[in-house]
Design a protein around this motif. Structure first.
Motif, PDB file in Angstrom:
ATOM      1  N   ILE A 337       0.840  -1.207   0.000  1.00 16.46           N
ATOM      2  CA  ILE A 337       0.000   0.000   0.000  1.00 16.46           C
ATOM      3  C   ILE A 337       0.871   1.251   0.000  1.00 16.46           C
ATOM      4  N   TYR A 338       1.915   1.247   0.837  1.00 15.26           N
ATOM      5  CA  TYR A 338       2.812   2.403   0.943  1.00 15.26           C
ATOM      6  C   TYR A 338       3.465   2.688  -0.409  1.00 15.26           C
ATOM      7  N   GLU A 340       2.415   1.833  -3.369  1.00 19.81           N
ATOM      8  CA  GLU A 340       1.418   2.259  -4.348  1.00 19.81           C
ATOM      9  C   GLU A 340       1.077   3.745  -4.158  1.00 19.81           C
ATOM     10  N   LEU A 341       0.979   4.152  -2.891  1.00 22.05           N
ATOM     11  CA  LEU A 341       0.691   5.562  -2.606  1.00 22.05           C
ATOM     12  C   LEU A 341       1.860   6.453  -3.049  1.00 22.05           C
ATOM     13  N   ALA A 342       3.084   5.984  -2.831  1.00 23.00           N
ATOM     14  CA  ALA A 342       4.255   6.757  -3.250  1.00 23.00           C
ATOM     15  C   ALA A 342       4.278   6.925  -4.774  1.00 23.00           C
ATOM     16  N   GLU A 343       3.874   5.868  -5.490  1.00 25.19           N
ATOM     17  CA  GLU A 343       3.812   5.960  -6.953  1.00 25.19           C
ATOM     18  C   GLU A 343       2.746   6.961  -7.390  1.00 25.19           C
ATOM     19  N   VAL A 392      -1.283   8.425   6.798  1.00 24.02           N
ATOM     20  CA  VAL A 392      -1.000   7.039   6.403  1.00 24.02           C
ATOM     21  C   VAL A 392      -0.284   6.296   7.531  1.00 24.02           C
ATOM     22  N   ILE A 393       0.759   6.924   8.081  1.00 29.96           N
ATOM     23  CA  ILE A 393       1.564   6.261   9.119  1.00 29.96           C
ATOM     24  C   ILE A 393       0.741   6.052  10.390  1.00 29.96           C
ATOM     25  N   THR A 394      -0.080   7.057  10.734  1.00 27.38           N
ATOM     26  CA  THR A 394      -0.944   6.915  11.913  1.00 27.38           C
ATOM     27  C   THR A 394      -1.872   5.718  11.752  1.00 27.38           C
ATOM     28  N   ALA A 395      -2.479   5.606  10.573  1.00 25.56           N
ATOM     29  CA  ALA A 395      -3.410   4.495  10.328  1.00 25.56           C
ATOM     30  C   ALA A 395      -2.689   3.147  10.376  1.00 25.56           C
ATOM     31  N   MET A 396      -1.500   3.091   9.799  1.00 25.65           N
ATOM     32  CA  MET A 396      -0.786   1.817   9.712  1.00 25.65           C
ATOM     33  C   MET A 396      -0.326   1.300  11.073  1.00 25.65           C
ATOM     34  N   GLN A 397      -0.071   2.206  12.026  1.00 25.55           N
ATOM     35  CA  GLN A 397       0.422   1.737  13.323  1.00 25.55           C
ATOM     36  C   GLN A 397      -0.715   1.431  14.311  1.00 25.55           C
TER      37      GLN A 397
END
Length: 477
Positions: A337-338, A340-343, A392-397
């Motif tokens: 996911i990370y 894909e978002l970076a792309e 994104v990082i908040t959601a992932m952790q």
């Protein structure tokens, strides 16, 4: 009633030290058999240096609240000082009130329930419990039950239909502030029917029972001011009206954040801070002079309130609290996911660079004669980029945080979450766009929406041309 003794020993005020907080000490009363609060409490060093007044009030509560530990000695102290304050009348003819400013973990709900129960046992069998909103009635019932009383005594003012009177002969009328200020135009008449009028009619104008203003800071905007706040809020006005219509009522303000600014104390008319017998003839004079003194003047006000016996402000101690690093290893799915978002961001940035050339802001090498035209856009881009990845990082952790909290709960610990961003502005914007038939689950509050808004609102679409200003500088327009 509960036995209360005067605490023996010297009560000299503490000298102000270097620490911000001091261990909380009950200075003037001793309650035989009362248990210490289950967690250590502190108060600010400035407040710890002030002694409360002597009191001889004895709450009328069953002994089981002590023997079974339903109320700690710190909670009972608050009940005692509330009762002592309510014995006095202000020069205005109104009964003195009190402000309980305890922080989370001290048990304000149980204190409120105990104050009402104490008065109930003395024959004042009607009470009002106002709070932030209607669903909090469940919390109120829980607190009443937890101290060993009857939660069925609580009823909801919102359940009383317009055009009908409150039928209960006694009990605790609970209402959210929104319910209290609720009104409707009477059919066929040029007048309004208001909830507050029904409440006052039930209580009677000579009512001398308890009115609790829980989350009292919600009445903070009680003054006409210049600037963005403008008119007083309806919540503040209806709260003040209720106090003025029932001068004998025993008022208790409850809030961990009673006033962030001195003007926000305008609702607290029963503390004796202004008016006859004080140095401030009106509340406006009080606010003007205290505001001029800044934070130190506010601190003096808080200390004076404690010395008068109308204010308590305890909070949980963080002494010996230990911190550890909680690491969340990204799962393969999260890594995908990370990436894909970076792309997606790379696509947007490349197209923005190309668009800047097409509209004439930059040349093929990315150079521009007017740095402002390009820099303003990129400030917006990188600000959005930071918000995006933070979300994104908040959601992932979150999975790791939730799992850790569940493990703590199994051990009997109390997890505490601190949020550095609630995304409230984004939520409010989305809620304003919702249609009548939309479901909350359909709201898009994901990082994807943040990126979409950047494309929709900030993508370069306006053609630019060069011109020379009066000073001979080449600019873009």
């Amino acid at each position: 009633g509960i036995e209360v003794e005067k605490k023996e020993g010297t009560l000299a005020s503490k000298e102000l030290g270097e620490s911000t907080f001091e261990e909380y000490e009950i200075k003037k009363v001793k309650i035989p058999g009362a248990k210490k609060h289950p967690a250590p409490l502190v108060e600010s060093a400035a407040m710890a240096a002030v002694e409360p007044p002597d009191v001889d009030y004895r709450p009328v509560l069953p002994q089981t609240v002590i023997t079974e530990g339903k109320l700690s000695e710190a909670q009972l102290e608050a009940v005692i000082y509330a009762g002592a304050a309510h014995k006095d009348m202000l020069p205005s003819g109104e009964r003195k009130g009190c402000l309980i400013g305890d922080g989370p973990g001290v048990g304000k709900g149980r204190i409120i329930a105990a104050i009402i129960w104490d008065n109930f046992n003395q024959g004042r069998r009607k009470a009002v419990w106002l709070s932030k909103n209607r669903p909090l009635i469940n919390d109120a019932k829980r607190d009443v039950k937890d101290i060993g009383w009857d939660p069925d005594l609580i009823f909801d003012l919102a359940d009383v239909k317009f055009g009908t009177d409150i039928k209960q002969k006694e009990g605790i009328c609970f209402a959210g502030y929104g319910t209290l200020r609720n009104k409707r135009k009477e059919t066929g008449k040029n007048s309004e029917e208001r909830r507050i009028d029904r409440l006052v009619k039930w209580l009677g104008e000579d009512f001398d029972g308890v009115i609790i203003f829980d989350e009292a800071h919600l009445m903070g905007n009680a003054l006409q001011t210049k600037g963005k706040r403008g008119k007083p809020s309806e919540t503040a006005l209806v709260g003040i009206e209720l106090q003025r219509r029932l001068p004998k009522a025993r008022i208790v303000y409850v809030s961990a954040t009673g006033a962030t600014e001195v003007e926000n104390l305008a609702y607290a008319e029963r503390l004796g801070l202004w008016g006859e017998g004080t140095s401030f003839p009106t509340k406006h004079v009080f606010f003007e002079q205290i505001k001029g003194g800044g934070i130190s003047a506010m601190e003096i006000v808080a200390r004076d309130m404690k010395a008068l016996g109308v204010y308590l402000a305890r909070t949980l101690s963080y002494h010996n609290v230990k911190y550890s690093r909680l690491e969340h290893p990204l799962t393969p799915e999260q890594k995908a996911i990370y990436n894909e978002l970076a792309e997606a961001w790379e696509i947007v940035l490349n197209n923005i660079e190309r668009a800047l050339q097409v509209v004439g802001v930059t040349d093929e090498r990315g150079r521009t004669p007017d740095r402002n035209a390009k820099s303003l856009l990129y400030k917006r881009i990188w600000g959005t980029n930071q918000r995006f990845w933070n979300q994104v990082i908040t959601a992932m952790q979150m999975p790791a945080a939730i799992k850790s909290a569940e493990e703590d709960l199994k051990k009997g610990c109390c997890p505490v979450f601190q949020f550095v961003n609630t995304y409230e502005s984004q939520l409010n914007q989305k809620l304003s766009e919702i249609q009548e038939d939309d479901l909350l689950e359909d709201l898009d509050l994901t990082p994807r929406e943040t990126l979409m808004q950047l494309v929709e609102k900030s993508f370069p679409i306006y053609q630019h041309e060069q011109y020379t200003d009066e000073e001979g500088n080449i600019k873009l327009r």
